[in-house]
Design an enzyme around this catalytic site. Sequence first.
Site, PDB file in Angstrom:
ATOM      1  NE  ARG A   1     -16.063   9.115  -0.654  1.00 29.18           N
ATOM      2  CZ  ARG A   1     -15.303   9.748   0.252  1.00 29.18           C
ATOM      3  NH1 ARG A   1     -15.382  11.062   0.380  1.00 29.18           N
ATOM      4  NH2 ARG A   1     -14.495   9.067   1.046  1.00 29.18           N
TER       5      ARG A   1
ATOM      6  CG  ASN B   1       0.231  -4.574  -8.382  1.00 31.09           C
ATOM      7  OD1 ASN B   1       0.514  -5.685  -7.927  1.00 31.09           O
ATOM      8  ND2 ASN B   1       0.310  -4.269  -9.661  1.00 31.09           N
ATOM      9  CB  VAL B   2      -2.819  -8.316  -6.044  1.00 31.27           C
ATOM     10  CG1 VAL B   2      -4.060  -9.212  -6.028  1.00 31.27           C
ATOM     11  CG2 VAL B   2      -2.185  -8.285  -7.442  1.00 31.27           C
TER      12      VAL B   2
ATOM     13  N   GLY C   1     -13.236  -8.094   1.764  1.00 30.77           N
ATOM     14  CA  GLY C   1     -14.508  -8.796   1.933  1.00 30.77           C
ATOM     15  C   GLY C   1     -14.304 -10.205   2.461  1.00 30.77           C
ATOM     16  CG  ASP C   2     -17.835 -12.439   2.689  1.00 33.76           C
ATOM     17  OD1 ASP C   2     -17.752 -11.381   3.336  1.00 33.76           O
ATOM     18  OD2 ASP C   2     -18.924 -12.947   2.358  1.00 33.76           O
TER      19      ASP C   2
ATOM     20  CD  GLN D   1     -15.967   5.069   0.196  1.00 28.25           C
ATOM     21  OE1 GLN D   1     -15.200   5.977   0.471  1.00 28.25           O
ATOM     22  NE2 GLN D   1     -17.246   5.100   0.493  1.00 28.25           N
TER      23      GLN D   1
ATOM     24  CB  THR E   1     -18.353  -0.527  -0.832  1.00 26.76           C
ATOM     25  OG1 THR E   1     -19.635  -1.106  -0.652  1.00 26.76           O
ATOM     26  CG2 THR E   1     -18.174   0.633   0.138  1.00 26.76           C
TER      27      THR E   1
ATOM     28  CB  CYS F   1     -27.645  -7.447   5.089  1.00 20.50           C
ATOM     29  SG  CYS F   1     -25.855  -7.604   5.212  1.00 20.50           S
TER      30      CYS F   1
END
Lengths: 440, 440
Positions: B22, B271-272, B276-277, B19, B15, B43
């Site tokens: 875009r 810059n790191v 997410g999980d 993004q 994702t 999911c």
Amino acid sequence: MTKVIVIGGVAGGATFASQLRRLDSECEITLFEKDRDVTFANCGLPYYLGNIIEKRSELLHFTPEQFKEKKDVTAKVFHEVIHVEPNHQTVTVKDLKNNTTFTEDYDYLVMSPGCRANRLPLDSDMIFTLRNLEDTDAIESYIEENNVQKALIVGAGYISLEVLENFYNRGIQTTLIHRSEAINKLMDQDMNQVIFDTMDEQNIDYRLNEEVESVDGKTVHFKSGKAEDFDIIIEGIGIKPNTEFLEDAGIEEDDAGYIPVNEFFQTNYRNVYAIGDIASYRYRHVDLPTHVPLAWGAHRAASIVAEHITQTRNIPFKGFLAANAVKFFDYTLASVGVTPADLKHFDYTMVESKQMNHAGYFPGAEPLHLRVYFEKSTRKIIRAAAVGKAGADKRIDILSLAMQNDMTVDELTEFETAYAPPYSSPKDIINMIGYKAQEK
Amino acid sequence: MTKVIVIGGVAGGATFASQLRRLDSECEITLFEKDRDVTFANCGLPYYLGNIIEKRSELLHFTPEQFKEKKDVTAKVFHEVIHVEPNHQTVTVKDLKNNTTFTEDYDYLVMSPGCRANRLPLDSDMIFTLRNLEDTDAIESYIEENNVQKALIVGAGYISLEVLENFYNRGIQTTLIHRSEAINKLMDQDMNQVIFDTMDEQNIDYRLNEEVESVDGKTVHFKSGKAEDFDIIIEGIGIKPNTEFLEDAGIEEDDAGYIPVNEFFQTNYRNVYAIGDIASYRYRHVDLPTHVPLAWGAHRAASIVAEHITQTRNIPFKGFLAANAVKFFDYTLASVGVTPADLKHFDYTMVESKQMNHAGYFPGAEPLHLRVYFEKSTRKIIRAAAVGKAGADKRIDILSLAMQNDMTVDELTEFETAYAPPYSSPKDIINMIGYKAQEK
């Protein structure tokens, strides 16, 4: 002992009486209702006509006797309050059955007489309106006794739409006419397209820019020149407040007969309250007047007034968001905020999204169309509208709470939805509105 | 040209890559995924096993080739990042197919390797976990090839519950065991009763305080002393973050291997980023740490980081509310806010309501149980949980937005629901929580 008189026994009045009794076991509560019934569920009436609600008893919470027994509320039906003397703290009541008149005094007067249906100037026994349980019973009897096969619905507000669907459900062939092209006026007109599409699919006849000219027996003559026979006509052509009895009472009304109230629903007389459909109020989120003749407001006002009279707490009413929803066959049409007509008061932008109501790969996903209007300068949300087969009511409820909190449209990106595939998407349509708005 | 490396190709990484593209059509985006697939809908995996989602293609958005073609993202699967040198801005990558290693440099590194399933120390070909599409394909093949009739589910988190329901739906006889009595831990334990009731109704065997001792062929030996044959075992006994590759990298981790990040998901190297999980974050509404390994947060982080790197906008992440929902047969169990375990940090009161999800007289009304926890001193809502057959997800979404706005429980009285009989009540269950709380 404190004496409280309540005018009107439906959503506002009956709920107020129950709330007051909950907070004050001592006071004397007398409720006058000019019609036959109190405490009925008027939002359910169309569904009883459609046999969707099968038991009539489901619609009626209490008879007057039960109201007395369960809540110690003296509810007098067929009793119409015909005059109020706020300076003397008295009401004049007409007993409609016995045709007698008497006066009662009060410490507090809570008025919730509601609105009545506008009527066309037509003389016919087959024309009905649907405002209360008596109307419902009359329609039901007429249908049964006259073998009604063909119905004409005049008007296209939410009650007309609900009656249409329910007549269809019980097998009555139904035609809808409306005097303009603007139906279901709380919704954006183009979003009402699902209503026309559904009527087309179900072969339900509808005619816009049409009016009834006259009725002769079963024959209806239309403005367009057409004539057609019907077995019943249901009128749903607007409402007006039942406030004629306040003429010369000294209680302020606006030009349309609605009663302006303060944040505790007090009129210009501090011990006289007006709640429910007759009250004139303001929006919560913007500085404009509005009437919201819907059940939520009547119930909220009932609680606030009961708390205020008993001084249990003093929580002011902050205004209406005008959240509303109507089911039409498989669709839900819902909106919140200023009406489409009131948008003209704002310099606004609109952003919309069409996506599935939940993860597209999960069975049962249905298209949902959500539109949010926001003020350009503040980016505050001023209106939202949703149409879909599922999930529309959920999104409007969420946006109602957003407007309660004066959120900007951009903050919708941060809405954390309880996501699993049957419920939403990892970027819910609410989030998508926020992301799209950020680019405007 | 700006070079961006992404580690992990599922909800967070893929994702983010989309993004970023875009917002920036120029930069070079390379994504390394150690497993076989990218951009799948994890999911949905249990529902594919239950034949609820029939087409496997529904689960896979892009192949690496399509990801290149549609988004100009170079996705290299079976490529594991085994080391990061943040001071040199390089990653070391192992090509798992060719068993070669190479180094790539980056301007920005976005890490979203996710978590992996914990495993029992058992040696058996019939034990599976369900984390990705490869796992799903392996389970599906095993079921088909081995004529699986009887399954053992170990663990009772939400994925185990979803697998159980889906195995049941495809006719596999299923037994659930859990090592304690505390199942589905994000929910109040007594509200999980509907899970046990449903399993009883469906004749699904479950055993609490039970563990697997050993597996011998098809025979499973339990800690209780029982032995029973099964055709397949699905383990769902927790997850741990895939952050071992960061050993000696100098990127801060907490004791459990999660990576603390700031409001832009930056690690101690600016810059790191970690999303997410694997990210460790804080609640939005209260000052406590939390991990929320769910899809909404991964998607939200992906947007924020893409905006931050491109400096399109600087919208900080304000923390998690941990909204979550799980479907179990006809029921929805949903909650938002601090976990039941985290409630001990607060001096709180709980208020609950059980009422129908919409007007009781309208067909299809189902009981809904809603519980809201609030802090005594501030009366701010800190947690809410709902269980019901319909409308539970809606109420938790509303309460999530309430918590986003730091609402007090009392302000829920003012929530203006879009009421019509199919959707809610004139006093929605959300309002009732507020009214009940006012009396506490």
